[in-house]
Design a protein around this motif. Structure first.
Motif, PDB file in Angstrom:
ATOM      1  N   GLY A 110     -13.450  -0.616  -1.781  1.00 43.80           N
ATOM      2  CA  GLY A 110     -12.334  -0.658  -0.844  1.00 43.80           C
ATOM      3  C   GLY A 110     -12.263  -2.001  -0.130  1.00 43.80           C
TER       4      GLY A 110
ATOM      5  N   GLY B  46       0.809  -1.204   0.000  1.00 44.34           N
ATOM      6  CA  GLY B  46       0.000   0.000   0.000  1.00 44.34           C
ATOM      7  C   GLY B  46       0.840   1.250   0.000  1.00 44.34           C
TER       8      GLY B  46
ATOM      9  N   TRP C 116      -2.967   4.545  -6.657  1.00 45.31           N
ATOM     10  CA  TRP C 116      -4.187   4.595  -5.858  1.00 45.31           C
ATOM     11  C   TRP C 116      -5.137   5.667  -6.374  1.00 45.31           C
TER      12      TRP C 116
ATOM     13  N   VAL D 298     -10.867  -4.540  -2.575  1.00 45.97           N
ATOM     14  CA  VAL D 298      -9.426  -4.388  -2.795  1.00 45.97           C
ATOM     15  C   VAL D 298      -8.660  -4.847  -1.565  1.00 45.97           C
ATOM     16  N   GLY D 299      -9.170  -4.424  -0.401  1.00 48.14           N
ATOM     17  CA  GLY D 299      -8.512  -4.853   0.827  1.00 48.14           C
ATOM     18  C   GLY D 299      -8.514  -6.364   0.951  1.00 48.14           C
TER      19      GLY D 299
ATOM     20  N   VAL E 162     -10.741  -0.371   2.722  1.00 47.57           N
ATOM     21  CA  VAL E 162      -9.522  -1.174   2.875  1.00 47.57           C
ATOM     22  C   VAL E 162      -9.147  -1.299   4.340  1.00 47.57           C
TER      23      VAL E 162
ATOM     24  N   PRO F   2      -2.746  -4.924   4.057  1.00 51.58           N
ATOM     25  CA  PRO F   2      -3.390  -3.815   3.355  1.00 51.58           C
ATOM     26  C   PRO F   2      -3.070  -2.493   4.051  1.00 51.58           C
TER      27      PRO F   2
END
Lengths: 772, 220
Positions: free
Chosen positions: A108, A22, A77, A111-112, A369, A122
């Motif tokens: 989110g 990240g 991002w 994706v997390g 996330v 994450p």
């Protein structure tokens, strides 16, 4: 088809994100991962102790990710967030049911989840990044475009909700939670009162980001919007004070009366101090913008940087940064807008909207996330209790406060309004970040708080956010009226203001009209002179409004292709003739122009306009040519004034005996007469100088010189006297015309040689005269 | 010394209260103010109002003062203007600035709106012919801009003309080139100000507040 391509790209993007970790996580943890990707200089191979140096072939292509890591990940991002936003609007049905914020949180979460599946950590929404980079654009956008009039009219109500409401919420939730914890006994007994109060204060603040995100889509009426939104902004001060108060003393475990008293003082200092800091920076920005007439390009930069500095300066002293930002934006706006160019104004507007939109998106995605990432500790009792208490507290608070407030309001808040206000109290990322800032050593229950807050946020954003739109429709709440401000309303509003002030004076009562009037007069007399450049400082509001409207129409007219389709802002169905009483002859003399002459004039003017357009098309940063539609407005006004005086003098000298009928009204003519006095229309022609059309190529286009473009909406073929650049004058009346004809032609020809290649034949539209 | 100067005449106050809708305390306060302005006389003259300091900087002070002496505002179907007014007329004019009560019916609200807009209309229509002509409208705009220094009569004219055009097009629609729009009639006036919720905007807070607290301090 579009959608499939989009999803494919998205998949690739997410796939590339995962092995990189990240952006928000600290570089230290990152280098661990990144080490495998980075390649050290291949020329060196460290063998043990010695630095033996084995020659490798020259690296034609190398992979070195480490040194672009941070900016790369941040950009990725941001790109992901923007693509998400794009995607939602491609899917037709979903975006009308589910508010964008919900969808972003879901993304989110996904994706997390993906990142976690791959085995990486994450990234979490770090508070520093949130408070310093993600939050300010949203708040500045809100503050700069805040409708001041409604805000000040409802200020009392907003303050009541913001201060008293938030206090009530915090203590109610905190106190009751403490009670529940004590009752529950075994698992929650370690939660002490102060921690509960701290938690209550964090969670009770209505979040501006979430409110904006949801309310923007439902187009509710302005009163409710400003009430909920204003409350979400102003409760920042309360939250800051309560947070620091409880955080300071929760380790000690005791709060005395002195501390409470100091807390109240602190609140005043924090809020007023924030406002003062913001106002100072706002005035500085306004003052700076007074001198930017030669460097128009960096005008927006001043607005942004001063505002950001206001925010950071307030944060230095732990004052309320949000209030500083709002104050800065609101204070500087009227003066800055009077000083900057139209393009800068557009730039500021779009940059602010863009940044706040990206911030908004990123915040929600990161919330999702972080939910996956964050250390959780689920406790059924605590979470459920929190949720219930928050809702109950909000409803009770709103109802109770409205009861008190309605005694002082003229336009009472109905129960429908109260419902929307209560329902619109969404919590968001600020609460999350504040909890995240808590020190786990002092607050062992931090994880539980985190879980509870995330639950509440999810509930408010998802459930309340999704259902508010159908509820608004169901309850038939008044929606925003999309009316254009008309000049009549403006006149009557001003008239009413003065009238009410006068009546208050007669009553001997110093009401708020009286003070508002005093403030306005002070503003006009002293402040505007300092902060606004040039002639604009003396421009009364009515005239400024009128000019703004005219300019808008002029731009619309040009954009719509020069007259074929007119915007309906001002009526084209009624012309000046219809309202002018028919007066006897001597004031309305018009030059007798033969048809051919008219055509010729028209052609000349049109070709010059096109030439002007071509010249304006190329520019670079350093010679950004003044836009004809906005700069030099005030100089134009002065010139016009002088011109009129001159014409008046001349008109007294001449007598025209004929009263030709005015040409048949076309919409263009109606518009051309709009701003001008028909009396003045006919008298332009007589000046001492011969009609000339000079093209001065050496000098940059001075604003006056391109008045031709601007003037089309004002006068007929009326000339302006300019120093340089493109000038034109209407030929004098009939008797002088014939002598001048031979003069004109060579000049016309001269013009064609020297200037840019003349307009192509097809560009001349015979059926669209932009000048009558 | 007129009858108003004796002890607060409840009967008179009550009739006034019924007529104008003010509460008794509010009437008492306004009466004090009236006495203050008229220097304890029974009637108010124009000059009395002109002496008010704060009114000096108001660009439309003459229109405001005239409105007090305009018979059309006395709700008695009179025309023309008078030289002096009594307390009843003063109160009647003030009653135009009351706010609507919390629970009133839609018709009452509409009636109030009409009354207030009629007051405004009378302020503009100085020759009392039922329409606001272009000249009168120009005069209004000039007065509004009179305090702001010289930006020229042309801009003023331009603004007034544009406003007039707007009214004409909203009220009458497309007009042939030789038609003439006389002026803004009261109906057209209502139309253009339809959306502004005049009944809530045109009010003085003082006149609406429960002034019992204030009264105790002043009337004692």
């Amino acid at each position: 088809m579009e959608l499939k391509m989009f999803i494919l790209v998205l998949g690739l993007l997410v796939g590339s994100l995962m092995p990189l970790g990240g952006a928000a996580s600290s570089p230290d943890t990152g280098t661990g991962h990144g080490g495998s990707h980075g390649n050290k200089d291949p020329g060196y191979a460290k063998n043990g102790n010695g630095t033996t140096y084995s020659k490798k072939p020259f690296p034609v292509l190398s992979f070195d990710y480490e040194h672009v890591r941070l900016p790369f990940e941040i950009s990725l991002w941001v790109l992901l967030a923007s693509l998400m936003k794009l995607g939602f609007h491609l899917i037709p049905r979903v975006s009308s049911i589910v508010p964008e914020s919900c969808l972003l949180i879901v993304v989110g979460l996904l994706v997390g989840g993906l990142i976690k599946l791959v085995g990486e950590d994450p990234p979490v929404l770090e508070s520093k990044i949130f408070f310093f980079y993600l939050l300010p654009p949203i708040i500045l956008d809100a503050g700069y475009f805040m409708p001041i009039r409604q805000f000040t009219e409802n200020l009392g109500t907003i303050l009541m909700f913001a201060v008293v409401g938030t206090l009530w919420n915090s203590f109610f939730v905190g106190g009751l939670l403490y009670g529940v914890c004590q009752l529950e006994g075994h698992k929650l007994a370690y939660v002490d009162l102060l921690s509960c109060l701290l938690f209550g204060s964090i969670i009770s603040a209505v979040d501006p980001v979430a409110v904006l995100a949801v309310f923007e889509e439902i187009h509710i009426n302005e009163l409710l919007h400003i009430l909920v939104f204003g409350e979400s902004l102003l409760n920042d001060a309360v939250t800051v004070v309560l947070y620091h108060l409880f955080e300071e003393y929760s380790s000690v475990g005791l709060i005395t009366v002195t501390d409470v008293f100091l807390g109240i003082v602190c609140f005043l200092v924090v809020s007023l101090g924030g406002i003062v800091v913001g106002a100072i920076y706002g005035i500085l920005a306004a003052f700076t913008s007074r001198f930017t007439s030669h460097t128009r390009v960096i005008e927006p930069l001043f607005v942004f940087v001063y505002s950001y500095m206001a925010y950071l300066s307030a944060e230095v002293f732990h004052l309320s940064g949000i209030m500083a930002l709002i104050a800065c934006g609101a204070v500087m706006r009227p003066y800055v807008e009077a000083n900057i160019s139209h393009k800068s104004h557009t730039t500021i507007k779009y940059f602010l909207k863009m940044w706040s939109s990206v911030s908004d998106t990123l915040i929600f995605i990161f919330l999702g996330v972080s939910t996956v990432a964050g250390p959780h500790q689920w406790n059924w009792t605590f979470v459920v209790a929190t949720l219930i208490f928050c809702l109950v507290a909000r409803v009770l608070g709103v109802v109770g406060l409205t009861f008190v407030i309605n005694k002082f309001r003229i336009v009472k808040l109905t129960s429908k309004d109260q419902f929307i206000i209560a329902y619109g109290g969404l919590r968001g990322a600020i609460a999350f970040s504040l909890v995240y800032l808590l020190n786990p050593e002092h607050f062992p229950m931090r994880n539980m708080f985190l879980t509870a807050i995330i639950t509440v946020i999810f509930f408010t954003v998802f459930v309340q956010g999704m259902t508010i739109r159908p509820l608004v429709d169901l309850l038939a709440v008044k929606k925003k009226q999309e009316t254009k401000r008309s000049i009549n309303e403006e006149i009557h509003t001003q008239f009413l203001d003065h009238l009410l002030t006068g009546i208050e004076d007669i009553c001997g009562h110093y009401g708020h009209h009286h003070w508002k009037d005093k403030l306005n007069r002070f503003n006009k007399k002293y402040v505007k002179k300092c902060l606004i450049a040039g002639e604009r400082s003396k421009e009364p509001q009515l005239i400024a409004f009128y000019h703004k409207m005219e300019m808008k129409q002029a731009i619309e007219l040009v954009e719509s292709g020069g007259g074929s389709k007119l915007p309906s802002a001002l009526p084209s169905t009624v012309s000046m003739q219809n309202i002018q009483p028919k007066k006897p002859s001597q004031d309305r003399a018009l030059p007798q122009l033969s048809k051919a002459r008219e055509e010729e004039i028209r052609k000349i003017l049109r070709t010059n306009l096109q030439r002007t357009r071509q010249r304006l098309r190329s520019y670079n940063r350093h010679t950004l040519i003044a836009d004809p539609y906005e700069d030099g407005w005030n100089e134009m006004l002065i010139k016009r004034k002088k011109m009129k005086e001159l014409e008046k003098k001349i008109s007294q000298m001449n007598n025209y005996l004929t009263v030709p009928a005015p040409p048949p009204d076309s919409p263009t003519i109606a518009r051309a007469r709009l701003a001008s006095d028909p009396q003045a229309w006919g008298l332009k022609s007589v000046t001492e100088s011969i009609p000339t059309i000079k093209v001065d190529l050496a000098s940059p286009q001075s604003p006056e010189s391109v008045n031709v473009v601007d003037e089309f909406s004002k006068k007929g073929s009326q000339p302006k006297e300019e120093e340089g650049g493109l000038t034109m004058k209407v030929p004098s009346p009939a008797k002088q015309r014939k002598d001048k004809t031979p003069d004109e032609e060579p000049q016309q020809r001269l013009m064609r040689c020297l200037s840019d290649p003349g307009p192509a034949a097809e560009e001349e539209d015979e059926d669209e005269p932009f000048l009558p | 010394m007129g009858s108003f100067q004796s002890l607060p005449d409840d009967h008179q106050y009550r009739t006034l209260s019924q007529k104008t809708g003010f509460s008794l305390e509010q009437i008492a306060i306004l009466h004090n103010r009236f006495k203050q302005l008229s220097q304890n006389e029974e009637t108010l003259w124009r000059d009395d109002l002109k002496t008010i300091q704060d009114l000096e900087s108001n660009p439309i002070r003459y229109q405001i003062i005239e409105a007090f002496f305009d018979r059309r505002n006395f709700q008695k179907d009179g025309v023309g203007s008078v030289e002096e007014i009594g307390f009843e007329e003063f109160l009647t004019v003030m009653s135009y600035f009351r706010a609507p009560a919390h629970r009133i019916t839609e018709e009452q609200r509409e009636e109030m709106r009409r009354a207030k807009l009629r007051f405004l209309f009378n302020m503009h229509d100085t020759d009392n012919d039922g329409t606001i002509t272009l000249e009168e409208y120009r005069h209004v705009v000039e007065e509004l801009l009179s305090r702001s220094g010289a930006l020229g009569r042309e801009t003023t004219k331009g603004i007034a003309d544009a406003a007039m055009l707007e009214v004409a097009s909203i009220s009458v629609g497309p007009m042939a080139p030789d038609e003439f729009y006389e002026g803004i009639t009261f109906e057209h006036f209502l139309k253009i100000l339809k959306g502004t919720e005049i009944e809530t905007r045109m009010h003085i807070r003082f006149l609406n507040m429960d002034t019992t607290v204030l009264c105790k301090q002043r009337c004692v």
